[in-house]
Design a protein around this motif. Sequence first.
Motif, PDB file in Angstrom:
ATOM      1  N   PRO A 128       8.307  12.273  -4.601  1.00 13.60           N
ATOM      2  CA  PRO A 128       7.320  13.087  -5.324  1.00 13.60           C
ATOM      3  C   PRO A 128       6.597  14.039  -4.374  1.00 13.60           C
ATOM      4  CG  PRO A 128       7.171  10.797  -6.012  1.00 13.60           C
ATOM      5  CD  PRO A 128       8.093  10.830  -4.828  1.00 13.60           C
ATOM      6  N   ILE A 129       6.540  15.319  -4.767  1.00 14.06           N
ATOM      7  CA  ILE A 129       5.916  16.357  -3.942  1.00 14.06           C
ATOM      8  C   ILE A 129       4.836  17.053  -4.755  1.00 14.06           C
ATOM      9  CG2 ILE A 129       6.277  18.482  -2.639  1.00 14.06           C
ATOM     10  CD1 ILE A 129       9.271  17.681  -2.449  1.00 14.06           C
ATOM     11  N   ILE A 130       3.644  17.150  -4.182  1.00 11.00           N
ATOM     12  CA  ILE A 130       2.556  17.893  -4.804  1.00 11.00           C
ATOM     13  C   ILE A 130       2.170  19.035  -3.875  1.00 11.00           C
ATOM     14  CG2 ILE A 130       0.177  17.810  -5.648  1.00 11.00           C
ATOM     15  CD1 ILE A 130       0.612  14.907  -6.382  1.00 11.00           C
ATOM     16  N   ALA A 131       2.238  20.248  -4.384  1.00  5.45           N
ATOM     17  CA  ALA A 131       1.876  21.427  -3.602  1.00  5.45           C
ATOM     18  C   ALA A 131       0.361  21.624  -3.647  1.00  5.45           C
ATOM     19  CB  ALA A 131       2.584  22.660  -4.146  1.00  5.45           C
TER      20      ALA A 131
ATOM     21  N   GLU B  53      10.194   8.179   8.746  1.00  7.37           N
ATOM     22  CA  GLU B  53       9.554   7.087   8.009  1.00  7.37           C
ATOM     23  C   GLU B  53       9.069   7.631   6.669  1.00  7.37           C
ATOM     24  OE1 GLU B  53       6.013   3.736   8.560  1.00  7.37           O
ATOM     25  OE2 GLU B  53       6.398   5.228  10.120  1.00  7.37           O
ATOM     26  N   PRO B  54       9.910   7.585   5.626  1.00  8.80           N
ATOM     27  CA  PRO B  54       9.588   8.223   4.349  1.00  8.80           C
ATOM     28  C   PRO B  54       8.293   7.704   3.718  1.00  8.80           C
ATOM     29  CG  PRO B  54      11.904   7.628   4.430  1.00  8.80           C
ATOM     30  CD  PRO B  54      11.251   6.982   5.619  1.00  8.80           C
ATOM     31  N   ALA B  55       7.457   8.633   3.285  1.00  9.06           N
ATOM     32  CA  ALA B  55       6.253   8.297   2.534  1.00  9.06           C
ATOM     33  C   ALA B  55       6.605   8.221   1.050  1.00  9.06           C
ATOM     34  CB  ALA B  55       5.175   9.347   2.773  1.00  9.06           C
ATOM     35  N   ASP B  56       5.715   7.641   0.261  1.00  6.77           N
ATOM     36  CA  ASP B  56       5.937   7.530  -1.191  1.00  6.77           C
ATOM     37  C   ASP B  56       5.642   8.843  -1.897  1.00  6.77           C
ATOM     38  OD1 ASP B  56       6.496   4.591  -1.340  1.00  6.77           O
ATOM     39  OD2 ASP B  56       4.495   4.518  -0.461  1.00  6.77           O
TER      40      ASP B  56
ATOM     41  N   MET C 199       0.845  -1.194   0.000  1.00  5.54           N
ATOM     42  CA  MET C 199       0.000   0.000   0.000  1.00  5.54           C
ATOM     43  C   MET C 199       0.881   1.245   0.000  1.00  5.54           C
ATOM     44  SD  MET C 199      -2.831   1.195   2.844  1.00  5.54           S
ATOM     45  CE  MET C 199      -3.865  -0.249   2.566  1.00  5.54           C
ATOM     46  N   ALA C 200       0.623   2.143  -0.946  1.00  2.00           N
ATOM     47  CA  ALA C 200       1.406   3.370  -1.047  1.00  2.00           C
ATOM     48  C   ALA C 200       1.102   4.289   0.134  1.00  2.00           C
ATOM     49  CB  ALA C 200       1.104   4.083  -2.355  1.00  2.00           C
ATOM     50  N   ALA C 201       2.152   4.912   0.664  1.00  2.00           N
ATOM     51  CA  ALA C 201       2.001   5.809   1.799  1.00  2.00           C
ATOM     52  C   ALA C 201       2.097   7.257   1.347  1.00  2.00           C
ATOM     53  CB  ALA C 201       3.078   5.527   2.845  1.00  2.00           C
ATOM     54  N   VAL C 202       1.215   8.104   1.881  1.00  3.24           N
ATOM     55  CA  VAL C 202       1.235   9.522   1.557  1.00  3.24           C
ATOM     56  C   VAL C 202       1.258  10.324   2.852  1.00  3.24           C
ATOM     57  CG1 VAL C 202      -1.290   9.556   1.351  1.00  3.24           C
ATOM     58  CG2 VAL C 202       0.045  11.404   0.355  1.00  3.24           C
ATOM     59  N   LEU C 203       2.071  11.369   2.881  1.00  4.17           N
ATOM     60  CA  LEU C 203       2.139  12.282   4.018  1.00  4.17           C
ATOM     61  C   LEU C 203       1.428  13.575   3.638  1.00  4.17           C
ATOM     62  CD1 LEU C 203       3.237  13.282   6.770  1.00  4.17           C
ATOM     63  CD2 LEU C 203       5.354  13.917   5.575  1.00  4.17           C
ATOM     64  N   VAL C 204       0.439  13.959   4.428  1.00  3.57           N
ATOM     65  CA  VAL C 204      -0.318  15.191   4.195  1.00  3.57           C
ATOM     66  C   VAL C 204       0.123  16.233   5.208  1.00  3.57           C
ATOM     67  CG1 VAL C 204      -2.602  16.249   4.071  1.00  3.57           C
ATOM     68  CG2 VAL C 204      -2.301  13.864   3.352  1.00  3.57           C
ATOM     69  N   ILE C 205       0.753  17.314   4.723  1.00  2.00           N
ATOM     70  CA  ILE C 205       1.186  18.409   5.599  1.00  2.00           C
ATOM     71  C   ILE C 205       0.239  19.579   5.364  1.00  2.00           C
ATOM     72  CG2 ILE C 205       3.097  19.887   6.291  1.00  2.00           C
ATOM     73  CD1 ILE C 205       5.018  17.891   5.046  1.00  2.00           C
ATOM     74  N   GLU C 206      -0.684  19.772   6.299  1.00  2.10           N
ATOM     75  CA  GLU C 206      -1.763  20.750   6.160  1.00  2.10           C
ATOM     76  C   GLU C 206      -2.167  21.228   7.547  1.00  2.10           C
ATOM     77  OE1 GLU C 206      -4.448  23.160   5.580  1.00  2.10           O
ATOM     78  OE2 GLU C 206      -4.153  22.187   3.619  1.00  2.10           O
ATOM     79  N   ASP C 207      -2.207  22.551   7.754  1.00  4.90           N
ATOM     80  CA  ASP C 207      -2.487  23.078   9.084  1.00  4.90           C
ATOM     81  C   ASP C 207      -3.974  23.152   9.411  1.00  4.90           C
ATOM     82  OD1 ASP C 207      -2.554  25.247   7.141  1.00  4.90           O
ATOM     83  OD2 ASP C 207      -2.887  26.559   8.857  1.00  4.90           O
TER      84      ASP C 207
ATOM     85  N   GLU D 299      -7.589   7.576   2.110  1.00  2.00           N
ATOM     86  CA  GLU D 299      -7.677   6.211   2.642  1.00  2.00           C
ATOM     87  C   GLU D 299      -8.714   5.404   1.861  1.00  2.00           C
ATOM     88  OE1 GLU D 299      -8.437   6.829   6.767  1.00  2.00           O
ATOM     89  OE2 GLU D 299      -6.301   7.107   7.272  1.00  2.00           O
ATOM     90  N   ASP D 300      -9.808   6.063   1.476  1.00  2.00           N
ATOM     91  CA  ASP D 300     -10.819   5.398   0.648  1.00  2.00           C
ATOM     92  C   ASP D 300     -10.261   5.029  -0.722  1.00  2.00           C
ATOM     93  OD1 ASP D 300     -12.723   5.509   2.607  1.00  2.00           O
ATOM     94  OD2 ASP D 300     -13.720   7.311   1.825  1.00  2.00           O
ATOM     95  N   GLU D 301      -9.248   5.789  -1.174  1.00  2.00           N
ATOM     96  CA  GLU D 301      -8.600   5.504  -2.463  1.00  2.00           C
ATOM     97  C   GLU D 301      -7.528   4.426  -2.333  1.00  2.00           C
ATOM     98  OE1 GLU D 301      -9.016   7.014  -5.699  1.00  2.00           O
ATOM     99  OE2 GLU D 301     -10.929   7.543  -4.772  1.00  2.00           O
ATOM    100  N   GLY D 302      -7.290   3.964  -1.116  1.00  2.00           N
ATOM    101  CA  GLY D 302      -6.351   2.866  -0.916  1.00  2.00           C
ATOM    102  C   GLY D 302      -4.974   3.261  -0.424  1.00  2.00           C
ATOM    103  N   TYR D 303      -4.814   4.502   0.031  1.00  2.00           N
ATOM    104  CA  TYR D 303      -3.511   4.971   0.517  1.00  2.00           C
ATOM    105  C   TYR D 303      -3.403   4.809   2.038  1.00  2.00           C
ATOM    106  CZ  TYR D 303      -2.842   7.206  -4.030  1.00  2.00           C
ATOM    107  OH  TYR D 303      -2.702   7.433  -5.369  1.00  2.00           O
ATOM    108  N   ALA D 304      -2.200   4.585   2.490  1.00  2.00           N
ATOM    109  CA  ALA D 304      -1.900   4.662   3.920  1.00  2.00           C
ATOM    110  C   ALA D 304      -1.488   6.109   4.187  1.00  2.00           C
ATOM    111  CB  ALA D 304      -0.769   3.711   4.286  1.00  2.00           C
ATOM    112  N   VAL D 305      -2.269   6.815   5.003  1.00  3.40           N
ATOM    113  CA  VAL D 305      -2.086   8.256   5.161  1.00  3.40           C
ATOM    114  C   VAL D 305      -1.481   8.588   6.520  1.00  3.40           C
ATOM    115  CG1 VAL D 305      -3.226  10.507   5.134  1.00  3.40           C
ATOM    116  CG2 VAL D 305      -4.070   8.665   3.661  1.00  3.40           C
TER     117      VAL D 305
END
Length: 224
Positions: free
Chosen positions: A74-77, A44-47, A1-9, A22-28
């Motif tokens: 990969p970084i998405i702003a 713990e690096p995310a994908d 399962m691909a991991a994503v880190l969300v940095i949002e205040d 998470e509904d799309e299948g990501y480990a968040v």
Amino acid sequence: MAAVLVIEDDDRIRLSLALALEDEGYAVREAPTAEEGLIAQRREPADTVLVDLMLPGIDGFECIRELRRDGDVPIIAISARSDTHDIVAALEAGADDYVVKPVEVKELSARMRAVRRRTRTAASPVSALVFGELEIRPEAGEVLRHGEPVAVTRTEFRLLCELADHAGRVLSRQQLLERVWEYSIGDERLVDVHVGRLRQKIEDNPAAPRHLVTVRGLGYKLQR
């Protein structure tokens, strides 16, 4: 399962993004500040990392620069504004792509899949492509300049290989969006900013490029 880190205040936005992904299948994993996000990514690096630009403390632009110094994740702003200056600044800081709030999760997920497919290897069977002092090794995922390694991101490498595979031929911005970003419709500023970043790394004089040149009104080409 691909991991994503969300940095949002914004707690509400961060939670809704996390639940939808998470509904799309990501480990968040979540972080409300850049400082916490950087610690989490180093531990713990995310994908893939999603970074809101308007963060308290260290802002999103500096967060992206720090993430990029650490590696080529990969970084998405994520921006609340479609202001050209903010978008270009985020890309120049090192983001691979951007989305504008309110975020459409299906579109975001598609962009995340596309950016993760931009692997360090390319489809070209050629072991090395030489452009004067510049050497591109598609199979090894390496770029050398004057014999020294050049640090490029996944997207920069994919862009460079695409241009090298069509050496001497002009590729339009739309063609590059389709082949590198896999977008049938997209913002051509993505191409322009990444070309500018590549020139800083591969050209002796980025202001007067010898290899990665602009063909006015048509696009870009890589030449020997």
